[in-house]
Design a protein around this motif. Structure first.
Motif, mmCIF file in Angstrom:
data_model
loop_
_atom_site.group_PDB
_atom_site.id
_atom_site.type_symbol
_atom_site.label_atom_id
_atom_site.label_comp_id
_atom_site.label_asym_id
_atom_site.label_seq_id
_atom_site.Cartn_x
_atom_site.Cartn_y
_atom_site.Cartn_z
ATOM 1 N N GLY A 1 56.451 8.652 32.153
ATOM 2 C CA GLY A 1 57.791 9.012 31.714
ATOM 3 C C GLY A 1 57.902 10.290 30.914
ATOM 4 N N LEU A 2 56.805 11.052 30.811
ATOM 5 C CA LEU A 2 56.888 12.317 30.095
ATOM 6 C C LEU A 2 57.744 13.308 30.873
ATOM 7 N N PRO A 3 58.514 14.150 30.199
ATOM 8 C CA PRO A 3 59.221 15.237 30.904
ATOM 9 C C PRO A 3 58.216 16.115 31.636
ATOM 10 N N TRP A 4 58.653 16.717 32.734
ATOM 11 C CA TRP A 4 57.698 17.453 33.561
ATOM 12 C C TRP A 4 56.981 18.586 32.818
ATOM 13 N N PRO A 5 57.630 19.304 31.864
ATOM 14 C CA PRO A 5 56.854 20.340 31.154
ATOM 15 C C PRO A 5 55.691 19.747 30.343
ATOM 16 N N LEU A 6 55.926 18.581 29.745
ATOM 17 C CA LEU A 6 54.849 17.949 28.973
ATOM 18 C C LEU A 6 53.757 17.419 29.898
ATOM 19 N N SER B 1 53.363 12.121 34.031
ATOM 20 C CA SER B 1 54.667 12.011 34.685
ATOM 21 C C SER B 1 55.014 10.561 34.979
ATOM 22 N N PRO C 1 57.437 14.781 40.053
ATOM 23 C CA PRO C 1 58.811 15.284 39.873
ATOM 24 C C PRO C 1 59.094 16.496 40.761
#
Length: 289
Positions: free
Chosen positions: A62-67, A59, A122
């Motif tokens: 910068g990864l999206p929260w699902p990833l 997180s 997040p």
């Protein structure tokens, strides 16, 4: 507890017990499968720390929260799978293998996080630990979902039947056509994934991935499973029983907290309960034979 601690039976306190028990309960579900299959996993506390740190680092990068969530589950599952690989390939007892992973996993969590908690998760992830659905904390729903799904798998599917057969008699299970090696790998990977879920819930509740999270949780998970009737030597166990065992521990700790009993007495009580539960289980086994 209801007689000794005012307010113990209030709805708010009962939800607090379920919430406080959710992480240990999730670990106990995975532990039930491993113990029932004749194994042992002492690394779940460290794996939950690694999973939480991996999720937070993803997180933070910068990864999206699902990833980021997927990264946490992947870390727990891969380390659990590694436990299984070493057990089946080396012939080293699971106690030693997972004890080594207990230390190695903790070191990995500290290394990845540089020894510091990682704050600022997040909102979507925080909801998993702090949100409420129909007035009930989300971790409680996830805990109950893991229990129901785990009970169904263990008692109603081929995977569950093979797990029970493996723990009861590995040689007989192999002769009967059970893929023992693959099954062991799946059991330890499953334990790692559920440890990751516990780590994610823990991090989401406190809004921080702490590399020291989960210290001693492996013993609590084993205690919950054993109190619930899971045989330490394999071949017998139910996820619902482990759910009850986790609640027994949660009720005990909550009641002692309400009565202002110092924490070190609580640790003493948990240790005594573990020994007593195993002793009673052995007595029951002798009567059956």
């Amino acid at each position: 507890m209801a007689l000794l601690a005012p307010g113990f039976l209030s709805l708010g306190n009962l939800l607090n017990i379920l919430l406080a028990t959710s992480v240990i309960g999730v670990l106990a579900v995975g532990m039930t499968f491993v113990l029932t299959g004749g194994g042992l996993d002492l690394s779940v506390g460290s794996l939950m720390a690694v999973a939480g740190v991996a999720m937070a680092l993803g997180s933070e990068a910068g990864l999206p929260w699902p990833l980021a969530l997927a990264l946490g589950f992947l870390a727990g599952g891969l380390l659990g799978l590694l436990n299984g690989l070493v057990v089946v390939r080396s012939g080293i007892p699971p106690f030693i293998v997972t004890l080594g992973m207990l230390s190695a996993g903790r070191g990995l969590a500290l290394l990845l996080s540089e020894g510091r908690p990682i704050y600022g998760l997040p909102e979507a992830i925080l909801y998993l630990g702090q949100g409420r659905l129909w007035g009930v904390p989300v971790p409680v729903w996830l805990f109950l979902g893991a229990v129901l799904l785990g009970q169904f798998v263990l008692s109603m599917t081929r995977f569950g039947y093979h797990t029970l057969a493996l723990g009861d008699n590995e040689v007989a299970a192999r002769v009967a056509g059970v893929g023992v090696v693959g099954l062991k790998l799946q059991l330890y990977a499953l334990s790692g994934v559920l440890a990751a879920l516990g780590g994610i819930l823990f991090a989401a509740r406190v809004n921080a991935a702490d590399p020291t999270a989960g210290v001693g949780y492996e013993l609590l998970a084993i205690t919950a499973a054993v109190i619930g009737g899971t045989d330490l030597f394999g071949g017998r166990g139910t996820v619902v029983g482990s759910f009850v065992g986790a609640l027994v521990m949660g009720i005990l700790q909550n009641g002692l907290n309400l009565m202002a009993v110092p924490p070190f007495y609580q640790q003493l009580a948990i240790g005594v309960i573990l020994v007593a539960a195993v002793w009673v289980d052995r007595l029951r086994a002798r009567r059956r034979t």
